[in-house]
Design a protein around this motif. Structure first.
Motif, PDB file in Angstrom:
ATOM      1  N   LEU A 107     -10.478  -7.563 -18.262  1.00 12.43           N
ATOM      2  CA  LEU A 107     -10.606  -6.312 -17.517  1.00 12.43           C
ATOM      3  C   LEU A 107     -11.092  -5.170 -18.395  1.00 12.43           C
ATOM      4  N   ALA A 108     -10.762  -5.225 -19.688  1.00 15.12           N
ATOM      5  CA  ALA A 108     -11.239  -4.186 -20.599  1.00 15.12           C
ATOM      6  C   ALA A 108     -12.755  -4.189 -20.697  1.00 15.12           C
ATOM      7  N   ASP A 109     -13.366  -5.361 -20.519  1.00 12.89           N
ATOM      8  CA  ASP A 109     -14.824  -5.451 -20.566  1.00 12.89           C
ATOM      9  C   ASP A 109     -15.481  -4.940 -19.279  1.00 12.89           C
ATOM     10  N   GLU A 110     -14.696  -4.805 -18.217  1.00 14.46           N
ATOM     11  CA  GLU A 110     -15.242  -4.425 -16.927  1.00 14.46           C
ATOM     12  C   GLU A 110     -14.952  -2.978 -16.531  1.00 14.46           C
ATOM     13  N   LEU A 111     -13.760  -2.492 -16.890  1.00 14.21           N
ATOM     14  CA  LEU A 111     -13.334  -1.177 -16.428  1.00 14.21           C
ATOM     15  C   LEU A 111     -12.753  -0.353 -17.572  1.00 14.21           C
ATOM     16  N   ASP A 112     -13.201   0.890 -17.684  1.00 16.31           N
ATOM     17  CA  ASP A 112     -12.755   1.758 -18.762  1.00 16.31           C
ATOM     18  C   ASP A 112     -11.242   1.980 -18.738  1.00 16.31           C
ATOM     19  N   GLU A 113     -10.649   2.039 -17.540  1.00 18.01           N
ATOM     20  CA  GLU A 113      -9.219   2.324 -17.463  1.00 18.01           C
ATOM     21  C   GLU A 113      -8.392   1.229 -18.120  1.00 18.01           C
ATOM     22  N   PHE A 114      -8.870  -0.011 -18.063  1.00 22.37           N
ATOM     23  CA  PHE A 114      -8.157  -1.106 -18.709  1.00 22.37           C
ATOM     24  C   PHE A 114      -8.461  -1.145 -20.202  1.00 22.37           C
TER      25      PHE A 114
ATOM     26  N   TYR B  32       0.800  -1.216   0.000  1.00 15.55           N
ATOM     27  CA  TYR B  32       0.000   0.000   0.000  1.00 15.55           C
ATOM     28  C   TYR B  32       0.838   1.274   0.000  1.00 15.55           C
ATOM     29  N   LEU B  33       2.140   1.124   0.054  1.00  8.78           N
ATOM     30  CA  LEU B  33       3.019   2.277  -0.150  1.00  8.78           C
ATOM     31  C   LEU B  33       3.113   2.634  -1.631  1.00  8.78           C
ATOM     32  N   HIS B  34       2.666   1.718  -2.494  1.00  4.40           N
ATOM     33  CA  HIS B  34       2.801   1.913  -3.938  1.00  4.40           C
ATOM     34  C   HIS B  34       1.457   1.936  -4.670  1.00  4.40           C
ATOM     35  N   TRP B  35       0.471   1.197  -4.209  1.00  5.09           N
ATOM     36  CA  TRP B  35      -0.846   1.145  -4.842  1.00  5.09           C
ATOM     37  C   TRP B  35      -1.925   1.080  -3.765  1.00  5.09           C
ATOM     38  N   LYS B  36      -3.114   1.544  -4.097  1.00  5.91           N
ATOM     39  CA  LYS B  36      -4.189   1.505  -3.108  1.00  5.91           C
ATOM     40  C   LYS B  36      -4.957   0.192  -3.126  1.00  5.91           C
ATOM     41  N   ASP B  37      -4.886  -0.545  -4.250  1.00  4.68           N
ATOM     42  CA  ASP B  37      -5.574  -1.835  -4.330  1.00  4.68           C
ATOM     43  C   ASP B  37      -4.982  -2.646  -5.477  1.00  4.68           C
ATOM     44  N   LYS B  38      -5.511  -3.844  -5.693  1.00  9.44           N
ATOM     45  CA  LYS B  38      -4.933  -4.728  -6.707  1.00  9.44           C
ATOM     46  C   LYS B  38      -5.179  -4.211  -8.125  1.00  9.44           C
ATOM     47  N   SER B  39      -6.210  -3.385  -8.306  1.00  5.63           N
ATOM     48  CA  SER B  39      -6.442  -2.812  -9.630  1.00  5.63           C
ATOM     49  C   SER B  39      -5.297  -1.907 -10.040  1.00  5.63           C
ATOM     50  N   GLY B  40      -4.701  -1.224  -9.071  1.00 10.84           N
ATOM     51  CA  GLY B  40      -3.594  -0.325  -9.367  1.00 10.84           C
ATOM     52  C   GLY B  40      -2.382  -1.064  -9.897  1.00 10.84           C
ATOM     53  N   VAL B  41      -2.002  -2.154  -9.240  1.00 12.54           N
ATOM     54  CA  VAL B  41      -0.831  -2.903  -9.715  1.00 12.54           C
ATOM     55  C   VAL B  41      -1.152  -3.621 -11.016  1.00 12.54           C
ATOM     56  N   ALA B  42      -2.393  -4.103 -11.189  1.00 17.08           N
ATOM     57  CA  ALA B  42      -2.777  -4.756 -12.439  1.00 17.08           C
ATOM     58  C   ALA B  42      -2.694  -3.773 -13.603  1.00 17.08           C
TER      59      ALA B  42
END
Length: 241
Positions: A146-153, A84-94
């Protein structure tokens, strides 16, 4: 989809990804090799890269759905809170892992050889992409899911494919300058259609076990012939033996 037409000499090298041959690369292996060969890095950067490698390995093995921060930290041998020093959740690292994959695909595509025709460059690029897909099938599946689920991906893949399509069009215009007189929107749609065709086919081959019965070389040649016909409106000139 990787660029099968030309090498962008100005492409920035992705931190954590070593340059590779025409035969593609495994992202986790390439990131690990680059980290081992890198000059002295800050402790924070070293930690971040190790966590990204662990996440990439887990995504490659079991996808995004089962990815857990605790598993990433365990594989990288760090305390849970370090993540959590680098990302807030697993979506961030993915997001960072998949961004690194797309950038690495672009930066490591095969170089254009002197006097190489457009068709020959297509064959080299498709050979590269076939092996790339084979060695990163889990990550490629994650990108699509993930592209089908989240716009950022979805934005990661859309940006990469649009950039590729424009590069392919420029390469085609060098082969046949008169193409520049045709409407760009029509040619862009054709290039994007070619990209989508290859992505879908290789997904079916490597993710679903579709057996086409072709060697990598024959498959690359068949795909390249299709692209050449669609983009240039003709077959490639016979190769001089």
């Amino acid at each position: 989809m990787v660029d099968p037409a030309e090498k962008d000499a100005s492409a920035a090298k992705v931190p954590g990804v070593a340059e590779t041959s025409i035969f593609g690369f495994s992202l986790p292996e390439a990131m690990r090799a680059e980290l081992e060969a890198a000059p002295k890095l800050s402790r924070s950067e070293t930690t971040r890269r190790k966590l990204m490698i662990a996440a990439a390995e887990l995504m490659q093995d079991s996808g995004f759905g089962g990815l857990k921060v605790a598993d990433i930290c365990k594989r990288a041998n760090f305390a849970h809170g370090t993540f959590y020093l680098h990302w807030k959740d697993k979506s961030g690292v993915a997001h960072d892992v998949l961004s690194a994959l797309m950038e690495a695909i672009r930066a490591n595509r095969p170089q254009r050889r002197p006097s190489q025709s457009f068709y020959e460059r297509l064959v080299d690029g498709h050979l590269y992409y076939i092996e790339l897909y084979r060695r990163n099938i889990g990550l490629m599946r994650c990108q699509g899911q993930l592209a089908d689920e989240l716009d950022e991906f979805a934005a990661i893949g859309l940006k990469a494919n649009l950039a590729l399509a424009y590069r392919v069009l420029r390469a085609a215009e060098r082969e046949a300058p008169s193409l520049a007189d045709q409407p760009v929107a029509h040619r862009l749609a054709a290039a994007l259609g070619c990209i989508a065709m290859v992505d879908k086919l290789l997904h079916d081959v490597f993710a679903r076990g579709l057996n086409i019965g072709l060697s990598d070389r024959d498959l690359a040649a068949t795909l390249s012939l299709s692209w050449h016909r669609v983009l240039l409106g003709q077959d490639p000139a016979p190769q001089v033996q």
